[in-house]
Design a protein around this motif. Sequence first.
Motif, PDB file in Angstrom:
ATOM      1  N   GLY A  94       1.670   5.511   4.054  1.00  0.00           N
ATOM      2  CA  GLY A  94       1.985   4.427   4.967  1.00  0.00           C
ATOM      3  C   GLY A  94       2.176   3.274   3.945  1.00  0.00           C
ATOM      4  N   ASP A  95       3.283   2.407   4.248  1.00  0.00           N
ATOM      5  CA  ASP A  95       3.238   1.152   3.619  1.00  0.00           C
ATOM      6  C   ASP A  95       2.670   0.266   4.314  1.00  0.00           C
ATOM      7  N   ILE A  96       2.423  -0.782   3.318  1.00  0.00           N
ATOM      8  CA  ILE A  96       1.403  -1.829   4.179  1.00  0.00           C
ATOM      9  C   ILE A  96       2.120  -3.292   4.058  1.00  0.00           C
ATOM     10  N   ALA A 119       6.894  -7.494  10.709  1.00  0.00           N
ATOM     11  CA  ALA A 119       8.176  -7.051  11.513  1.00  0.00           C
ATOM     12  C   ALA A 119       8.687  -6.043  11.661  1.00  0.00           C
ATOM     13  N   CYS A 120       8.199  -5.326  10.527  1.00  0.00           N
ATOM     14  CA  CYS A 120       9.170  -3.718  10.141  1.00  0.00           C
ATOM     15  C   CYS A 120       8.016  -2.694  10.644  1.00  0.00           C
ATOM     16  N   GLY A 121       6.531  -3.170  11.216  1.00  0.00           N
ATOM     17  CA  GLY A 121       5.982  -2.025  11.614  1.00  0.00           C
ATOM     18  C   GLY A 121       4.677  -1.382  10.397  1.00  0.00           C
ATOM     19  N   HIS A 122       4.706  -2.005   9.467  1.00  0.00           N
ATOM     20  CA  HIS A 122       4.257  -1.595   8.296  1.00  0.00           C
ATOM     21  C   HIS A 122       2.556  -1.641   8.600  1.00  0.00           C
ATOM     22  N   ASP A 123       2.206  -2.475   9.484  1.00  0.00           N
ATOM     23  CA  ASP A 123       0.726  -2.477   9.934  1.00  0.00           C
ATOM     24  C   ASP A 123       0.443  -1.175  10.628  1.00  0.00           C
ATOM     25  N   MET A 124       1.401  -0.818  11.559  1.00  0.00           N
ATOM     26  CA  MET A 124       1.358   0.670  12.303  1.00  0.00           C
ATOM     27  C   MET A 124       1.315   1.953  11.197  1.00  0.00           C
ATOM     28  N   HIS A 125       2.036   1.785  10.419  1.00  0.00           N
ATOM     29  CA  HIS A 125       2.223   2.880   9.337  1.00  0.00           C
ATOM     30  C   HIS A 125       0.881   2.886   8.640  1.00  0.00           C
ATOM     31  N   ALA A 126       0.358   1.851   8.025  1.00  0.00           N
ATOM     32  CA  ALA A 126      -0.968   1.789   7.309  1.00  0.00           C
ATOM     33  C   ALA A 126      -1.948   2.312   8.163  1.00  0.00           C
ATOM     34  N   ALA A 152       4.599  -3.130  -1.280  1.00  0.00           N
ATOM     35  CA  ALA A 152       5.863  -3.527  -1.682  1.00  0.00           C
ATOM     36  C   ALA A 152       6.976  -2.699  -1.448  1.00  0.00           C
ATOM     37  N   GLU A 153       7.087  -2.061  -0.197  1.00  0.00           N
ATOM     38  CA  GLU A 153       8.188  -1.355   0.263  1.00  0.00           C
ATOM     39  C   GLU A 153       9.268  -2.261   0.410  1.00  0.00           C
ATOM     40  N   GLU A 154       9.114  -3.407   1.019  1.00  0.00           N
ATOM     41  CA  GLU A 154      10.224  -4.253   1.650  1.00  0.00           C
ATOM     42  C   GLU A 154      11.053  -4.682   0.357  1.00  0.00           C
ATOM     43  N   VAL A 155      10.560  -4.905  -0.852  1.00  0.00           N
ATOM     44  CA  VAL A 155      11.226  -4.991  -1.911  1.00  0.00           C
ATOM     45  C   VAL A 155      11.647  -3.915  -2.846  1.00  0.00           C
ATOM     46  N   ALA A 177       6.555   8.117   7.797  1.00  0.00           N
ATOM     47  CA  ALA A 177       7.230   7.964   9.122  1.00  0.00           C
ATOM     48  C   ALA A 177       7.534   6.674   9.102  1.00  0.00           C
ATOM     49  N   HIS A 178       8.472   6.117   9.987  1.00  0.00           N
ATOM     50  CA  HIS A 178       8.611   4.829  10.197  1.00  0.00           C
ATOM     51  C   HIS A 178       8.697   4.536  11.749  1.00  0.00           C
ATOM     52  N   VAL A 179       8.334   3.505  12.314  1.00  0.00           N
ATOM     53  CA  VAL A 179       8.458   2.943  13.607  1.00  0.00           C
ATOM     54  C   VAL A 179       9.828   3.001  13.775  1.00  0.00           C
TER      55      VAL A 179
END
Length: 408
Positions: A94-96, A119-126, A152-155, A177-179
């Motif tokens: 899960g990315d954070i 805004a990319c749902g990484h709170d959901m992923h974590a 640091a997935e976004e970068v 997985a991604h939202v």
Amino acid sequence: MSEGTDPERDGARSARVSAAIALFTPSERERILALRRGLHAHPELSWQERGTQTRLVAALAHEGVTDVRVIADTGLVATIPGTRPGAPVIALRGDIDALPITEETGLPFASNTPGVMHACGHDMHATWAVAAGILLRKHPAEGEVRLILQPAEEVGEGATKVLESGALGGVRAIFGAHVDWRFTVGEVVATAGPLAASTDTFEITFHGRGGHGARPHDTIDPVVGLGAFIMEVQTLVSRRLDPGLPGVVTVGVVQAGIASNVIPERARCAGTIRATTPEARTLLCDGVRTLADGVAATHGLRAEVTLSEGTPPLVNTVQASAWAQTAARTVLGGEALKMLATANMGGEDFAFYTERMEGCFMRVGTWSEGRDRSGVHTPRFDPDEDALFVAAAVLAECARVASAAVRP
Ligand code: NI
């Protein structure tokens, strides 16, 4: 938003989604929602996820997961023991990290940090990675499961650091997985093959000889060369790339000159190159360089080309995708499995994992009736939290299926 107690909502949910939610006790659900909302209210940009890391350690400890190690500076690996010694080790990622966007959802748990938003749902992923850990403690996989909470997935940098940390040593397969707001809660994409594009960038400066705008014959005009390049570069996709393969070359930056009657010394452009196979990626990257040199030669200019490698194309492996499909079918039924209508040309650094090991990255539906259709990377992105329980159930089942599939 859902509390799992609204009878009207319960009626609208599919029985399978309700069953996935019911895998958690009411107090577990409460803690999962609190974790997600806490992360959402306190978003942090790539490589700054210190508060996020602290929240995740606390949440894991609360669930009895204490084998937790810091990796990749602001990331974590948490280990859930398996039932069979020697069984294949599985990783769930899960990315954070969050994005530099100002939130406009108006949610009671909206971002407290101006200019930063999940805004990319990484709170959901974590959160769903932690929630998968809860399920795996109650009903373990045969093999050890490592929850990778990746910064640091976004970068596009976090996955590389996780690999360097050794946290994936001995891992047989990795799932993530991604939202996805284009799919309804309870729907999952787990197809083999390309799922996201490579994200390389280029920067080109055409060096000429400047002079008076009224005397072009005394100059070597880099602006005209740059103009020719901008048009020509589109033929890489339209004439060189197999039309059956998606590809993009976008020029997003153009800079030259400061006065209307002066031909400048140089003209510069920068852009992004997207491809969904390693071969297409090579063709487009090599093509940009060759074309810049060719256009420069034609116009008497010199091209200075810098190509910067981004994330590779994300290609789900056949074996891991089959395991993920089995898992999604078990949890949600066969009708839950969907296909992407068109290729996704966004990037995802999970690609670094699937380059090295069996892996499947899924898309998990987060839309539900009556919900705003704003997508990820917008200030109004607001996924249905029921997706937390669905994704956690599918990811936990992925670990069980994959670690049981390979026997010594
Ligand atoms: Ni994302």
